[in-house]
Motif scaffolding. Structure first.
Motif, PDB file in Angstrom:
ATOM      1  N   GLU A  59      -4.764  -5.950 -16.132  1.00  0.00           N
ATOM      2  CA  GLU A  59      -3.764  -6.162 -17.182  1.00  0.00           C
ATOM      3  C   GLU A  59      -2.849  -4.957 -17.359  1.00  0.00           C
ATOM      4  OE1 GLU A  59      -5.579  -7.371 -20.811  1.00  0.00           O
ATOM      5  OE2 GLU A  59      -6.270  -9.296 -20.028  1.00  0.00           O
ATOM      6  N   ASN A  60      -3.364  -3.754 -17.069  1.00  0.00           N
ATOM      7  CA  ASN A  60      -2.542  -2.550 -17.214  1.00  0.00           C
ATOM      8  C   ASN A  60      -1.683  -2.263 -15.976  1.00  0.00           C
ATOM      9  OD1 ASN A  60      -4.456  -1.674 -15.389  1.00  0.00           O
ATOM     10  ND2 ASN A  60      -5.308  -0.069 -16.695  1.00  0.00           N
ATOM     11  N   GLY A  61      -1.702  -3.190 -15.012  1.00  0.00           N
ATOM     12  CA  GLY A  61      -0.893  -3.027 -13.809  1.00  0.00           C
ATOM     13  C   GLY A  61      -1.539  -2.220 -12.712  1.00  0.00           C
ATOM     14  N   LYS A  62      -2.781  -1.784 -12.922  1.00  0.00           N
ATOM     15  CA  LYS A  62      -3.494  -0.981 -11.927  1.00  0.00           C
ATOM     16  C   LYS A  62      -4.183  -1.890 -10.902  1.00  0.00           C
ATOM     17  CE  LYS A  62      -2.947   3.052 -14.098  1.00  0.00           C
ATOM     18  NZ  LYS A  62      -2.258   4.232 -13.526  1.00  0.00           N
ATOM     19  N   LEU A  63      -4.446  -1.316  -9.732  1.00  0.00           N
ATOM     20  CA  LEU A  63      -5.196  -2.048  -8.700  1.00  0.00           C
ATOM     21  C   LEU A  63      -6.622  -2.282  -9.174  1.00  0.00           C
ATOM     22  CD1 LEU A  63      -4.013  -0.033  -5.556  1.00  0.00           C
ATOM     23  CD2 LEU A  63      -3.259  -2.323  -6.237  1.00  0.00           C
ATOM     24  N   ASP A  64      -7.133  -3.486  -8.959  1.00  0.00           N
ATOM     25  CA  ASP A  64      -8.470  -3.839  -9.434  1.00  0.00           C
ATOM     26  C   ASP A  64      -9.489  -3.641  -8.315  1.00  0.00           C
ATOM     27  OD1 ASP A  64     -10.654  -4.794 -10.771  1.00  0.00           O
ATOM     28  OD2 ASP A  64      -9.658  -6.579 -11.557  1.00  0.00           O
ATOM     29  N   VAL A  65      -9.895  -2.383  -8.135  1.00  0.00           N
ATOM     30  CA  VAL A  65     -10.839  -2.053  -7.064  1.00  0.00           C
ATOM     31  C   VAL A  65     -12.189  -2.714  -7.309  1.00  0.00           C
ATOM     32  CG1 VAL A  65     -12.102  -0.158  -5.950  1.00  0.00           C
ATOM     33  CG2 VAL A  65      -9.662   0.083  -6.454  1.00  0.00           C
ATOM     34  N   ALA A  66     -12.616  -2.748  -8.558  1.00  0.00           N
ATOM     35  CA  ALA A  66     -13.917  -3.352  -8.878  1.00  0.00           C
ATOM     36  C   ALA A  66     -13.945  -4.829  -8.509  1.00  0.00           C
ATOM     37  CB  ALA A  66     -14.256  -3.166 -10.355  1.00  0.00           C
ATOM     38  N   ALA A  67     -12.821  -5.531  -8.666  1.00  0.00           N
ATOM     39  CA  ALA A  67     -12.780  -6.946  -8.301  1.00  0.00           C
ATOM     40  C   ALA A  67     -12.944  -7.121  -6.800  1.00  0.00           C
ATOM     41  CB  ALA A  67     -11.460  -7.572  -8.759  1.00  0.00           C
TER      42      ALA A  67
END
Length: 288
Positions: free
Chosen positions: A101-109
Motif C-alpha cells: 500500500e505504501n508503494g514499496k516492493l512486497d518482498v515478503a509476498a
C-alpha cells in the motif's frame, strides 16, 4: 565507484559493525537472471547479507545461504566467501506480486512468511557448520536478525535494502550488521536501539550520497573503520568443470544423449551461463 564492504568497531570495541554497498552487483544479478524488481530485491538483499556474514570468516572459508519460504519465488540461494565474492539465484525470477500500500516492493509476498533460513559455513573442518531458523517476516532483514540471535547467540541489528528505479535499474543496494558484544550497559543498548529507530532506510542514505562509514556513524557516532575490501560477482563454473560433470554421468548416458539429442547444453544456476557441447565433444568424452 566499485562495490565495497567495510568492517569496524565502536564504543571501545564493545560493538562491531559491517556495511556493504552492492549496487553494481545487484544490477549484474538482475541482468544475468532477468529478474523482476521484487525478485531483484529479494536476491539482492540475500546477496548483501551473505557478503556481510562471509566478512566474518577468513581465508578460504565460504558459506551458502538458502531461503526456503512458501512464497512463489521458491528457493533463494547465495554463495559468498571471505574474499568478497558472491553469486546467487532464485528459483522463479519472474515473480511479480503487487506493490504494498505504501508503494514499496512486497518482498515478503514473494518469499513467503512460512519456511526456513539456512546457513552452511565451510570453515575447513571435517564437517561444515550448519545453522537454521524459521522465517519470521519474509522481508529478510528481520529474518537475518533472528538468525544471529538464535543460531549464533549474538544480539544484532541487520538492515538490508535494494532501491529499484522505475526503469528497473538499481539506484542503491546493500546493508549493514551491527553486533552488540559483552560489556555494554543497558543505557548504551537503549541509545543504539533509539538511533536505529530514527535513521532513514539504508538505501535512502546510500542513494542520497552517504558512504558506508557515514551511514554507520549515523547509528554509532564513535564508529571507527578498521578495513575495507571490494566485493564482486564471481561464479565458480567453467567449461572444464561442466565437462567433468558430464563425464561423471558415465559413457552409457553420454551415448544416449549423443544419439537422442546430438548435443548437450548445460546452464549454470548461479550465473545463467550456457555451456554447449557438440556431438564431437560428446564423442570425445565417451572415448576417454
Amino acid at each position: 565507484m566499485s562495490d565495497y564492504l567495510i568492517r569496524g568497531t565502536a564504543m571501545d570495541g564493545r560493538v562491531r559493525a559491517f556495511a556493504v554497498q552492492t549496487t553494481l552487483l545487484t544490477e549484474e544479478l538482475s541482468q544475468r537472471h532477468q529478474t523482476t524488481p521484487t525478485a531483484t530485491a529479494a536476491l539482492g538483499r540475500t546477496a548483501a547479507a551473505g557478503l556481510l556474514i562471509a566478512a566474518m570468516l577468513k581465508g578460504e572459508e565460504h558459506l551458502i545461504v538458502q531461503i526456503k519460504g512458501d512464497g512463489p519465488i521458491g528457493q533463494i540461494v547465495v554463495d559468498a566467501n571471505a574474499k568478497g565474492e558472491v553469486r546467487g539465484y532464485v528459483d522463479n525470477p519472474l515473480v511479480d506480486p503487487p506493490l504494498k500500500e505504501n508503494g514499496k516492493l512486497d518482498v515478503a509476498a514473494a518469499v513467503g512468511t512460512e519456511g526456513f533460513l539456512y546457513i552452511t559455513k565451510d570453515l575447513g573442518m571435517k564437517e561444515p557448520y550448519k545453522g537454521s531458523v524459521p522465517l519470521i517476516s519474509g522481508e529478510l532483514a528481520e529474518d537475518f536478525t533472528y538468525y544471529f540471535a538464535k543460531s549464533e547467540q549474538t544480539p544484532s541489528a541487520v538492515a538490508l535494502g535494494v532501491l529499484v528505479d522505475t526503469d528497473h535499474t538499481i539506484i542503491a543496494s546493500g546493508g549493514f550488521v551491527i553486533q552488540l558484544l559483552p560489556g555494554l550497559t543497558d543505557s548504551e543498548i537503549d541509545e543504539i536501539e533509539g538511533m536505529l529507530g530514527r535513521i532513514p532506510p539504508f538505501t535512502n542514505m546510500l542513494g542520497g550520497g552517504l558512504n558506508l562509514e557515514e551511514i554507520l556513524q549515523t547509528v554509532l557516532p564513535s564508529f571507527r573503520k578498521l578495513d575495507e575490501m571490494d566485493v564482486r560477482f564471481r561464479c565458480k563454473c567453467s567449461r572444464e568443470k561442466v565437462e567433468s560433470t558430464l563425464i561423471s554421468l558415465g559413457k552409457h548416458e553420454l551415448q544416449e544423449i549423443l544419439e537422442d539429442e546430438g548435443v548437450a547444453e548445460v546452464v549454470c544456476h548461479f550465473c545463467n551461463e550456457a555451456y554447449r557441447y557438440e556431438g564431437a565433444d560428446l564423442q570425445r568424452m565417451i572415448d576417454l
